[in-house]
Design a protein around this motif. Structure first.
Motif, short mmCIF file in Angstrom:
data_model
loop_
_atom_site.label_atom_id
_atom_site.label_comp_id
_atom_site.label_asym_id
_atom_site.label_seq_id
_atom_site.Cartn_x
_atom_site.Cartn_y
_atom_site.Cartn_z
N PRO A 90 0.82 -1.23 0.00
CA PRO A 90 0.00 0.00 0.00
C PRO A 90 0.84 1.27 0.00
CG PRO A 90 -0.80 -1.57 1.63
CD PRO A 90 0.50 -2.11 1.13
N ASP A 91 2.06 1.18 0.53
CA ASP A 91 2.93 2.36 0.57
C ASP A 91 3.90 2.42 -0.61
OD1 ASP A 91 1.85 3.14 3.05
OD2 ASP A 91 3.17 1.72 4.09
N GLY A 92 3.80 1.45 -1.51
CA GLY A 92 4.72 1.39 -2.64
C GLY A 92 4.25 2.21 -3.82
N PRO A 93 5.12 2.40 -4.81
CA PRO A 93 4.77 3.19 -6.00
C PRO A 93 3.82 2.43 -6.92
CG PRO A 93 6.95 2.22 -6.25
CD PRO A 93 6.51 1.89 -4.86
N GLU A 94 2.88 3.16 -7.55
CA GLU A 94 1.93 2.53 -8.47
C GLU A 94 2.55 2.36 -9.85
OE1 GLU A 94 -2.61 3.30 -7.02
OE2 GLU A 94 -1.80 4.57 -8.60
N ASN A 95 2.12 1.30 -10.52
CA ASN A 95 2.62 0.96 -11.85
C ASN A 95 1.46 0.77 -12.80
OD1 ASN A 95 5.38 0.39 -10.64
ND2 ASN A 95 4.15 -1.20 -9.63
N LEU A 96 1.78 0.65 -14.10
CA LEU A 96 0.77 0.43 -15.12
C LEU A 96 1.11 -0.80 -15.94
CD1 LEU A 96 0.39 4.04 -16.60
CD2 LEU A 96 -0.83 3.06 -14.65
N LEU A 97 0.11 -1.62 -16.25
CA LEU A 97 0.22 -2.71 -17.20
C LEU A 97 -0.83 -2.47 -18.26
CD1 LEU A 97 1.21 -5.43 -18.28
CD2 LEU A 97 -0.34 -6.56 -16.65
N ILE A 98 -0.41 -2.35 -19.52
CA ILE A 98 -1.32 -2.00 -20.61
C ILE A 98 -1.33 -3.13 -21.63
CG2 ILE A 98 -1.87 -0.31 -22.40
CD1 ILE A 98 -0.21 1.74 -20.80
N GLU A 99 -2.53 -3.58 -21.97
CA GLU A 99 -2.71 -4.64 -22.96
C GLU A 99 -3.10 -4.01 -24.29
OE1 GLU A 99 -5.09 -8.81 -22.91
OE2 GLU A 99 -6.36 -7.03 -22.76
N GLY A 100 -2.30 -4.29 -25.32
CA GLY A 100 -2.66 -3.78 -26.64
C GLY A 100 -1.44 -3.51 -27.50
N ASP A 101 -1.69 -3.11 -28.74
CA ASP A 101 -0.64 -2.77 -29.70
C ASP A 101 0.19 -1.62 -29.14
OD1 ASP A 101 0.92 -1.90 -31.81
OD2 ASP A 101 -0.70 -1.96 -33.29
N ASN A 102 1.52 -1.82 -29.08
CA ASN A 102 2.33 -0.82 -28.42
C ASN A 102 2.47 0.49 -29.19
OD1 ASN A 102 4.07 -1.78 -30.40
ND2 ASN A 102 5.49 -2.74 -28.96
N LEU A 103 2.21 0.52 -30.49
CA LEU A 103 2.36 1.76 -31.24
C LEU A 103 1.33 2.81 -30.82
CD1 LEU A 103 3.80 3.44 -33.32
CD2 LEU A 103 2.44 2.35 -35.12
N PRO A 104 0.03 2.51 -30.89
CA PRO A 104 -0.93 3.51 -30.38
C PRO A 104 -0.77 3.77 -28.89
CG PRO A 104 -2.06 1.47 -31.01
CD PRO A 104 -0.67 1.36 -31.51
N VAL A 105 -0.34 2.76 -28.13
CA VAL A 105 -0.11 2.99 -26.69
C VAL A 105 1.01 4.01 -26.49
CG1 VAL A 105 0.76 1.93 -24.57
CG2 VAL A 105 -0.99 0.76 -25.91
N LEU A 106 2.10 3.89 -27.22
CA LEU A 106 3.20 4.86 -27.10
C LEU A 106 2.72 6.27 -27.45
CD1 LEU A 106 6.10 2.78 -28.68
CD2 LEU A 106 5.98 3.57 -26.30
N ARG A 107 1.89 6.38 -28.45
CA ARG A 107 1.38 7.70 -28.83
C ARG A 107 0.45 8.27 -27.76
NH1 ARG A 107 0.53 5.82 -35.13
NH2 ARG A 107 2.69 6.19 -35.76
N LEU A 108 -0.31 7.40 -27.11
CA LEU A 108 -1.13 7.86 -25.99
C LEU A 108 -0.26 8.31 -24.81
CD1 LEU A 108 -4.09 5.33 -25.91
CD2 LEU A 108 -4.31 7.81 -25.89
N LEU A 109 0.79 7.53 -24.53
CA LEU A 109 1.67 7.86 -23.40
C LEU A 109 2.36 9.20 -23.59
CD1 LEU A 109 3.33 4.40 -22.64
CD2 LEU A 109 1.51 5.52 -21.36
#
Length: 441
Positions: A90-109
């Protein structure tokens, strides 16, 4: 063009591209025409972009909400699936796991994370011509198997570049099939002057079934956003006795003050003894050393075998004791399989060893760095960040993106992160799960 028609056209184009790539019939000319059409459609689609997905990402990173961040790029958006989040400390840093094609994901990021990634590690398909259980690894247009792969990588590397921070570093694992071409591609994208070098990853031992040459290594290309601002180093291998100083484990260093750096004669001592400082380093350096002796930062130790001269010594915290990276890393790939087996996961081929990725992340990160892997595979990078945080008390965060192909993200990547969060003893916080989806009209 109406939004609904536009999105339908984009989805139809994507489906057609996937079918032709799988059939191996997409020509370079068709690929360029398709890319041109996507650019036109994406430009129009941005006119109707919203904000919610970027706000979700911003919240996940602990960043302030920004009203001007779009929730979608082109025809895609991110949807959070809270039921698939991986609980952590609960005190640790939050992370993200994203499912999908990495090209549109990179553009969103790019909308939220531009200039914020200190470390990227990727292990992309090596274009070996084989199709494995989890990852397709065959790119071909007619008789050309290199061009489609290079186009695939170029798009993603260009989309990833804006995410690097000023001190950001990218590590890319690759083998002989595409190493030379990838090096030229990266020189063009990141600048030849920002190439720190190519590391050799010794991954295997023995001859196996090799007919002519035993290929026991892969490569790791190392690029920086700005090499003059990058900070690459490794933990020193400590073979000396350690001592506790103010509750911290330290090692004594009596060899940091030298007469000169470089080659030394067979019978010469490279150390600059206290009595020799003014002769070799000048009066100003002598005054600096005296001030640090008075403040307790340095101390003197007599060297009886050197005529009673005094060595200038200091204690160095083991966690801060660093040295330059060496270009050869020996961590056998079989360790990657053992890492997964230790977590009860057996259905993933060729995972990278946790210790290899941990070594690379440690080499380029601060304790609060953000780490990105957009070819996340089984999730090795996530576990490596957890382990490094546990070892040095860091608060590093990670963003992982991987395909949903063959259920890899949900069944392997997410499952590994869940088990690793337990195995690594609280080295991270919650990992939030997002899915890339077509934007709704």
């Amino acid at each position: 063009m109406e939004d609904g028609t536009l999105r339908a056209e984009v989805l139809a184009a994507l489906q057609a591209a996937g079918e032709t790539l799988r059939a191996g019939t997409l020509s370079p000319e068709s690929l360029e025409a398709l890319a041109s059409g996507f650019r036109r459609l994406a430009g129009q689609a941005r006119e109707s972009a919203g904000r919610q997905a970027a706000e979700n990402l911003s919240a996940a990173a602990g960043l302030p909400q920004q009203a001007d961040l779009p929730r979608q790029t082109g025809a895609f958006c991110l949807r959070e699936e809270s039921a698939l989040s991986v609980p952590g400390n609960p005190d640790g840093p939050e992370n993200l796991l994203i499912e999908g094609d990495n090209l549109p994901v990179l553009r969103l990021l790019q909308k939220t994370y531009a200039g914020k990634i200190d470390v990227m590690y990727i292990d992309p398909p090596y274009n070996t011509g084989k199709n494995g259980f989890v990852y397709g690894d065959r790119f071909r247009a007619g008789t050309d198997r290199h061009g489609p792969w290079l186009a695939f990588m170029e798009q993603r590397l260009k989309a990833a570049k804006p995410l690097l921070s000023e001190r950001g570093v990218l590590f890319i694992s690759i083998d002989d099939n595409e190493q030379a071409r990838l090096k030229i591609l990266c020189d063009g994208i990141f600048g030849e002057e920002n190439c720190a070098g190519t590391m050799i990853h010794q991954r295997a031992k023995g001859g196996g079934q090799a007919k002519h040459l035993v290929r026991g290594h892969d490569y790791i290309l190392v690029y920086a956003a700005d090499l003059s601002r990058a900070d690459l180093s490794r933990r020193k291998v400590v073979q000396k006795k350690t001592v506790l100083v103010n509750g911290e484990r330290c090692v004594k260093n009596d060899d940091f003050l030298r007469k000169s750096f470089g080659k030394y004669g067979k019978d010469s001592d490279r150390r600059c003894f206290y009595e020799e400082i003014e002769t070799y380093k000048g009066a100003a350096k002598k005054r600096e050393v005296d001030a640090k002796l008075a403040a307790g930062e340095y101390f003197l130790e007599q060297a009886e075998q050197d005529g009673g001269l005094h060595r200038v010594c200091r204690y160095e915290n083991l966690s801060q004791s660093r040295s330059k990276l060496y270009s050869i890393v020996k961590i056998l790939s079989e360790e990657g399989k053992k890492d997964l087996e230790a977590l009860g996961i057996t259905d993933f081929e060729y995972p990278k060893p946790v210790e290899l990725v941990k070594f690379l992340v440690d080499a380029a990160s601060k304790k609060d760095s953000l780490v990105l892997d957009f070819f996340a595979g089984s999730g090795t990078t996530g576990q490596a960040v957890m382990r490094l945080n546990r070892e040095d008390g860091g608060q590093r965060r990670f963003i992982l993106c991987t395909s949903g192909e063959n259920g890899i993200c949900r069944n392997i990547t997410r499952e590994r992160l869940a088990r690793a969060a337990q195995a690594e003893g609280g080295g991270t916080g919650t990992t939030r799960f997002f899915t890339l989806e077509p934007a709704q009209s």
